[in-house]
Design a protein around this motif. Sequence first.
Motif, PDB file in Angstrom:
ATOM      1  N   ASP A 113       0.843  -1.193   0.000  1.00 46.59           N
ATOM      2  CA  ASP A 113       0.000   0.000   0.000  1.00 46.59           C
ATOM      3  C   ASP A 113       0.879   1.245   0.000  1.00 46.59           C
ATOM      4  O   ASP A 113       1.095   1.872   1.026  1.00 46.59           O
ATOM      5  CB  ASP A 113      -0.919  -0.012   1.219  1.00 46.59           C
ATOM      6  CG  ASP A 113      -1.890   1.143   1.214  1.00 46.59           C
ATOM      7  OD1 ASP A 113      -2.140   1.706   0.141  1.00 46.59           O
ATOM      8  OD2 ASP A 113      -2.404   1.481   2.300  1.00 46.59           O
ATOM      9  N   LEU A 114       1.392   1.605  -1.159  1.00 50.28           N
ATOM     10  CA  LEU A 114       2.294   2.749  -1.238  1.00 50.28           C
ATOM     11  C   LEU A 114       1.549   4.076  -1.187  1.00 50.28           C
ATOM     12  O   LEU A 114       2.102   5.083  -0.742  1.00 50.28           O
ATOM     13  CB  LEU A 114       3.127   2.676  -2.517  1.00 50.28           C
ATOM     14  CG  LEU A 114       4.098   1.499  -2.596  1.00 50.28           C
ATOM     15  CD1 LEU A 114       4.807   1.504  -3.934  1.00 50.28           C
ATOM     16  CD2 LEU A 114       5.088   1.546  -1.466  1.00 50.28           C
ATOM     17  N   ASP A 115       0.313   4.106  -1.633  1.00 47.20           N
ATOM     18  CA  ASP A 115      -0.432   5.362  -1.671  1.00 47.20           C
ATOM     19  C   ASP A 115      -1.223   5.614  -0.396  1.00 47.20           C
ATOM     20  O   ASP A 115      -1.681   6.734  -0.176  1.00 47.20           O
ATOM     21  CB  ASP A 115      -1.394   5.365  -2.860  1.00 47.20           C
ATOM     22  CG  ASP A 115      -0.655   5.358  -4.178  1.00 47.20           C
ATOM     23  OD1 ASP A 115       0.450   5.924  -4.224  1.00 47.20           O
ATOM     24  OD2 ASP A 115      -1.181   4.788  -5.152  1.00 47.20           O
ATOM     25  N   GLY A 116      -1.386   4.620   0.435  1.00 47.58           N
ATOM     26  CA  GLY A 116      -2.206   4.770   1.634  1.00 47.58           C
ATOM     27  C   GLY A 116      -1.698   5.824   2.585  1.00 47.58           C
ATOM     28  O   GLY A 116      -2.453   6.692   3.035  1.00 47.58           O
ATOM     29  N   ALA A 117      -0.440   5.812   2.912  1.00 45.46           N
ATOM     30  CA  ALA A 117       0.115   6.789   3.840  1.00 45.46           C
ATOM     31  C   ALA A 117       0.107   8.186   3.231  1.00 45.46           C
ATOM     32  O   ALA A 117      -0.131   9.174   3.930  1.00 45.46           O
ATOM     33  CB  ALA A 117       1.535   6.395   4.239  1.00 45.46           C
ATOM     34  N   ALA A 118       0.348   8.276   1.934  1.00 45.30           N
ATOM     35  CA  ALA A 118       0.346   9.576   1.276  1.00 45.30           C
ATOM     36  C   ALA A 118      -1.056  10.181   1.271  1.00 45.30           C
ATOM     37  O   ALA A 118      -1.214  11.392   1.376  1.00 45.30           O
ATOM     38  CB  ALA A 118       0.867   9.445  -0.147  1.00 45.30           C
ATOM     39  N   GLU A 119      -2.078   9.354   1.161  1.00 41.76           N
ATOM     40  CA  GLU A 119      -3.443   9.867   1.165  1.00 41.76           C
ATOM     41  C   GLU A 119      -3.948  10.121   2.585  1.00 41.76           C
ATOM     42  O   GLU A 119      -4.740  11.040   2.806  1.00 41.76           O
ATOM     43  CB  GLU A 119      -4.367   8.887   0.452  1.00 41.76           C
ATOM     44  CG  GLU A 119      -4.097   8.812  -1.034  1.00 41.76           C
ATOM     45  CD  GLU A 119      -4.882   7.724  -1.732  1.00 41.76           C
ATOM     46  OE1 GLU A 119      -5.682   7.038  -1.056  1.00 41.76           O
ATOM     47  OE2 GLU A 119      -4.680   7.558  -2.942  1.00 41.76           O
ATOM     48  N   ARG A 120      -3.517   9.335   3.545  1.00 46.42           N
ATOM     49  CA  ARG A 120      -3.964   9.521   4.925  1.00 46.42           C
ATOM     50  C   ARG A 120      -3.510  10.850   5.493  1.00 46.42           C
ATOM     51  O   ARG A 120      -4.193  11.432   6.334  1.00 46.42           O
ATOM     52  CB  ARG A 120      -3.444   8.389   5.806  1.00 46.42           C
ATOM     53  CG  ARG A 120      -4.356   7.203   5.846  1.00 46.42           C
ATOM     54  CD  ARG A 120      -3.960   6.259   6.968  1.00 46.42           C
ATOM     55  NE  ARG A 120      -2.583   5.818   6.864  1.00 46.42           N
ATOM     56  CZ  ARG A 120      -2.199   4.727   6.215  1.00 46.42           C
ATOM     57  NH1 ARG A 120      -3.079   3.971   5.617  1.00 46.42           N
ATOM     58  NH2 ARG A 120      -0.936   4.386   6.176  1.00 46.42           N
ATOM     59  N   ILE A 121      -2.362  11.337   5.062  1.00 46.94           N
ATOM     60  CA  ILE A 121      -1.872  12.600   5.607  1.00 46.94           C
ATOM     61  C   ILE A 121      -2.741  13.772   5.154  1.00 46.94           C
ATOM     62  O   ILE A 121      -2.789  14.811   5.809  1.00 46.94           O
ATOM     63  CB  ILE A 121      -0.387  12.812   5.229  1.00 46.94           C
ATOM     64  CG1 ILE A 121       0.246  13.838   6.126  1.00 46.94           C
ATOM     65  CG2 ILE A 121      -0.248  13.210   3.783  1.00 46.94           C
ATOM     66  CD1 ILE A 121       1.736  13.899   6.031  1.00 46.94           C
ATOM     67  N   LEU A 122      -3.461  13.609   4.054  1.00 46.96           N
ATOM     68  CA  LEU A 122      -4.308  14.675   3.544  1.00 46.96           C
ATOM     69  C   LEU A 122      -5.693  14.688   4.188  1.00 46.96           C
ATOM     70  O   LEU A 122      -6.414  15.679   4.081  1.00 46.96           O
ATOM     71  CB  LEU A 122      -4.457  14.538   2.020  1.00 46.96           C
ATOM     72  CG  LEU A 122      -3.154  14.665   1.232  1.00 46.96           C
ATOM     73  CD1 LEU A 122      -3.413  14.379  -0.230  1.00 46.96           C
ATOM     74  CD2 LEU A 122      -2.521  16.026   1.423  1.00 46.96           C
ATOM     75  N   LEU A 123      -6.082  13.606   4.840  1.00 48.23           N
ATOM     76  CA  LEU A 123      -7.398  13.537   5.462  1.00 48.23           C
ATOM     77  C   LEU A 123      -7.418  14.328   6.760  1.00 48.23           C
ATOM     78  O   LEU A 123      -6.449  14.350   7.515  1.00 48.23           O
ATOM     79  CB  LEU A 123      -7.776  12.079   5.746  1.00 48.23           C
ATOM     80  CG  LEU A 123      -7.933  11.177   4.527  1.00 48.23           C
ATOM     81  CD1 LEU A 123      -8.223   9.760   4.980  1.00 48.23           C
ATOM     82  CD2 LEU A 123      -9.024  11.690   3.617  1.00 48.23           C
ATOM     83  N   ASP A 124      -8.546  14.958   7.004  1.00 52.76           N
ATOM     84  CA  ASP A 124      -8.722  15.710   8.236  1.00 52.76           C
ATOM     85  C   ASP A 124      -9.248  14.762   9.307  1.00 52.76           C
ATOM     86  O   ASP A 124     -10.295  14.125   9.131  1.00 52.76           O
ATOM     87  CB  ASP A 124      -9.706  16.854   7.996  1.00 52.76           C
ATOM     88  CG  ASP A 124      -9.739  17.831   9.157  1.00 52.76           C
ATOM     89  OD1 ASP A 124      -8.853  17.756  10.026  1.00 52.76           O
ATOM     90  OD2 ASP A 124     -10.655  18.672   9.176  1.00 52.76           O
TER      91      ASP A 124
END
Length: 53
Positions: A33-44
Amino acid sequence: MDSLIFLVPLALLIGVVALVIFLWSLRSGQYEDLDGAAERILLDEDEDRGPGA
């Protein structure tokens, strides 16, 4: 020239160890899951908790 007798096998050994560690990390799912951490940082985080939290 005598130092090459020691350094070349040492470099090969370090390379083989690094390759084994890399292959182990591939099999254990480290790169799934390479994109999971990158997307989680953008979530409020406040949106996840809901109102009144």
